[in-house]
Write a protein that holds these residues in place. Sequence first.
Motif, PDB file in Angstrom:
ATOM      1  N   THR A   1       0.700  -1.297   0.068  1.00  0.00           N
ATOM      2  CA  THR A   1       0.017  -0.044   0.070  1.00  0.00           C
ATOM      3  C   THR A   1       0.854   1.365   0.035  1.00  0.00           C
ATOM      4  O   THR A   1       0.430   2.288  -0.772  1.00  0.00           O
ATOM      5  CB  THR A   1      -0.897  -0.212   1.318  1.00  0.00           C
ATOM      6  N   VAL A   2       2.071   1.217   0.859  1.00  0.00           N
ATOM      7  CA  VAL A   2       2.888   2.361   1.043  1.00  0.00           C
ATOM      8  C   VAL A   2       3.544   2.747  -0.605  1.00  0.00           C
ATOM      9  O   VAL A   2       3.436   3.817  -1.082  1.00  0.00           O
ATOM     10  CB  VAL A   2       3.964   2.342   1.761  1.00  0.00           C
ATOM     11  N   TYR A   3       3.764   1.649  -0.995  1.00  0.00           N
ATOM     12  CA  TYR A   3       4.237   1.581  -2.569  1.00  0.00           C
ATOM     13  C   TYR A   3       3.452   2.414  -3.533  1.00  0.00           C
ATOM     14  O   TYR A   3       3.621   2.999  -4.307  1.00  0.00           O
ATOM     15  CB  TYR A   3       4.772   0.281  -2.965  1.00  0.00           C
ATOM     16  N   ALA A   4       2.183   1.805  -3.258  1.00  0.00           N
ATOM     17  CA  ALA A   4       0.981   2.201  -4.579  1.00  0.00           C
ATOM     18  C   ALA A   4       0.616   3.618  -4.265  1.00  0.00           C
ATOM     19  O   ALA A   4       0.493   4.395  -5.263  1.00  0.00           O
ATOM     20  CB  ALA A   4      -0.184   1.452  -4.130  1.00  0.00           C
TER      21      ALA A   4
ATOM     22  N   ILE B   1       3.010   5.971  -2.647  1.00  0.00           N
ATOM     23  CA  ILE B   1       4.154   6.883  -3.340  1.00  0.00           C
ATOM     24  C   ILE B   1       4.098   7.086  -4.741  1.00  0.00           C
ATOM     25  O   ILE B   1       4.353   7.978  -5.243  1.00  0.00           O
ATOM     26  CB  ILE B   1       5.480   6.049  -2.704  1.00  0.00           C
ATOM     27  N   ASN B   2       3.757   5.848  -5.439  1.00  0.00           N
ATOM     28  CA  ASN B   2       3.652   5.975  -7.110  1.00  0.00           C
ATOM     29  C   ASN B   2       2.454   6.355  -7.549  1.00  0.00           C
ATOM     30  O   ASN B   2       2.181   6.124  -8.892  1.00  0.00           O
ATOM     31  CB  ASN B   2       4.304   4.400  -7.401  1.00  0.00           C
TER      32      ASN B   2
ATOM     33  N   LYS C   1       4.468  19.190   3.606  1.00  0.00           N
ATOM     34  CA  LYS C   1       2.979  18.919   3.333  1.00  0.00           C
ATOM     35  C   LYS C   1       2.424  17.954   2.482  1.00  0.00           C
ATOM     36  O   LYS C   1       1.600  17.299   2.823  1.00  0.00           O
ATOM     37  CB  LYS C   1       2.352  20.527   3.303  1.00  0.00           C
ATOM     38  N   ASP C   2       2.996  18.282   1.167  1.00  0.00           N
ATOM     39  CA  ASP C   2       2.411  17.381   0.341  1.00  0.00           C
ATOM     40  C   ASP C   2       2.724  15.688   0.402  1.00  0.00           C
ATOM     41  O   ASP C   2       2.461  14.973  -0.403  1.00  0.00           O
ATOM     42  CB  ASP C   2       2.765  17.853  -1.004  1.00  0.00           C
ATOM     43  N   GLN C   3       3.635  15.685   1.254  1.00  0.00           N
ATOM     44  CA  GLN C   3       4.071  14.180   1.509  1.00  0.00           C
ATOM     45  C   GLN C   3       3.467  13.550   2.858  1.00  0.00           C
ATOM     46  O   GLN C   3       3.769  12.299   3.040  1.00  0.00           O
ATOM     47  CB  GLN C   3       5.612  14.153   1.593  1.00  0.00           C
ATOM     48  N   GLN C   4       2.596  14.268   3.327  1.00  0.00           N
ATOM     49  CA  GLN C   4       2.183  13.947   4.771  1.00  0.00           C
ATOM     50  C   GLN C   4       1.506  12.543   4.689  1.00  0.00           C
ATOM     51  O   GLN C   4       1.746  11.521   5.609  1.00  0.00           O
ATOM     52  CB  GLN C   4       1.286  14.913   5.317  1.00  0.00           C
ATOM     53  N   ASN C   5       0.734  12.373   3.609  1.00  0.00           N
ATOM     54  CA  ASN C   5      -0.266  10.986   3.468  1.00  0.00           C
ATOM     55  C   ASN C   5       0.626  10.010   3.530  1.00  0.00           C
ATOM     56  O   ASN C   5       0.627   8.971   4.204  1.00  0.00           O
ATOM     57  CB  ASN C   5      -0.867  10.922   2.132  1.00  0.00           C
ATOM     58  N   THR C   6       1.807  10.022   2.607  1.00  0.00           N
ATOM     59  CA  THR C   6       2.832   8.952   2.470  1.00  0.00           C
ATOM     60  C   THR C   6       3.534   8.619   3.739  1.00  0.00           C
ATOM     61  O   THR C   6       3.387   7.467   4.196  1.00  0.00           O
ATOM     62  CB  THR C   6       3.821   9.452   1.631  1.00  0.00           C
TER      63      THR C   6
END
Lengths: 202, 252
Positions: free
Chosen positions: A184-187, A189-190, B117-122
């Motif tokens: 899920t993390v990969y999905a 991020i990409n 901020k735009d990476q918070q979700n990840t």
Amino acid sequence: MEAKKVIIATESYIANQGFHLIFNKLRYCQVIDKAINFDGLVEILNQQETDIILISSSLFNVPGNLNKLIHQLGNTHPQLIAYLPNPDEVLENSNLFTEIIRHEDSKEKIIDTLNKIVKSLKGNHDENESSEISEREKDILKQVALGHTNNEIAERLFISAHTVITHRKKITKKLGIKSVSGLTVYAIINGLVEMEDIGEKV
Amino acid sequence: MPSKILEAMIITENIKMADVILHNHHLLSVISRFGIQLGFGDKTVKTVCEEYHVNLDFFLEIINAFNDPDFYPQHNLEKFPLKLIIDFLYKAHAFYLEHKIPELSAMIEKLVSNSPKDQQNTMQLIQSFFDEYQKQLREHIEREENLVYPYIMNLEDYILGKNQSAKNYTDLNAYQIEDYAEEHDNIEERLFELKNILIKYLPPQPDYILCYKILGQLAHLEDDMNKHSDMENKVLVPRVQMMEQEFKKIER
């Protein structure tokens, strides 16, 4: 590419350690275990599969051992390398072995020989699959990230559950990620799925 | 890992303890499990062990196992009472749960809060991935400490004739000792995945130095845990299987 697995089996501690060091110099291979006698080798093979076995003639020249080894390998076909510790030794059954390494071989010759084997294994690999995720695999990955089970994915994509499992195995191999949360993390991020889509699951 | 095979020195009783740590500072976490602290001056391994009432032979086996990637523990650790080994494993658990995991947890939290901020979700996902790993590890360790280790101690006592009943035996029948090795694999896989995600897929972070530190900590934890589960899978499990067979003989 995933490292090819190597098992070293010679009676000599010096030879075992030496081959381990030499294999470490090569890319794309990893010594997973070493044995100092034939029984030890069989025990290792009972527990895990391998891509390459380097075995000393002092172990396979014992009557019956070579047959036992072939029986033990069954359907798996690792590359066998014969190590001949004695000068001018003649190798019988040479058709069983991919390559031969002699005690008196030079550094260059040994490394060339081993590299050739690793390369040949790698070649097959590259032809069959690239390490990029295919479009179909992306579809599967998306569904996994959305929290669907293998059976649900099969139904949604009109394929068999077995096919889903095959795809998932390939994905895991390519990405080095197996768990659903890791995928899920990969999905995310990409950009395969949006955070909103997976919602409560995480 | 591979090239370390060249560097591993064999640690013996007459080497200075300071030289051991200078040789490989990762061994600090191992000596701390024996209660040994810094400040040993020029004292040898033997002297330091005596001062801390540590079994010297056992210490040497363990410290060499953690120092040498090529170490095969099954032959040498056989002679020690399982109690000694299990005590050591308990201490390793405490080291993971009380030090390593909280430390990593704090670092990851900081990385998440420092990310754009735009990476918070990840980053939230990375956080929950770690939390999940943490939970899995805690559960596994609890099961070992509450179920597996007491069972083994009980079995050893019974075989040595210290205990007349082996009442816990049936309790553990439900939990096969082989399942136990499989659980280790899962936990190791998780750790590998996390490292993989950070190295390959995480977008560059403003606090990249922190990211490197996290990776360093993860690698150390991974090495340590691999040795730990080697000890469990290669030393503990075979001996328990042997005792189980002996138990069945006695019962008959």
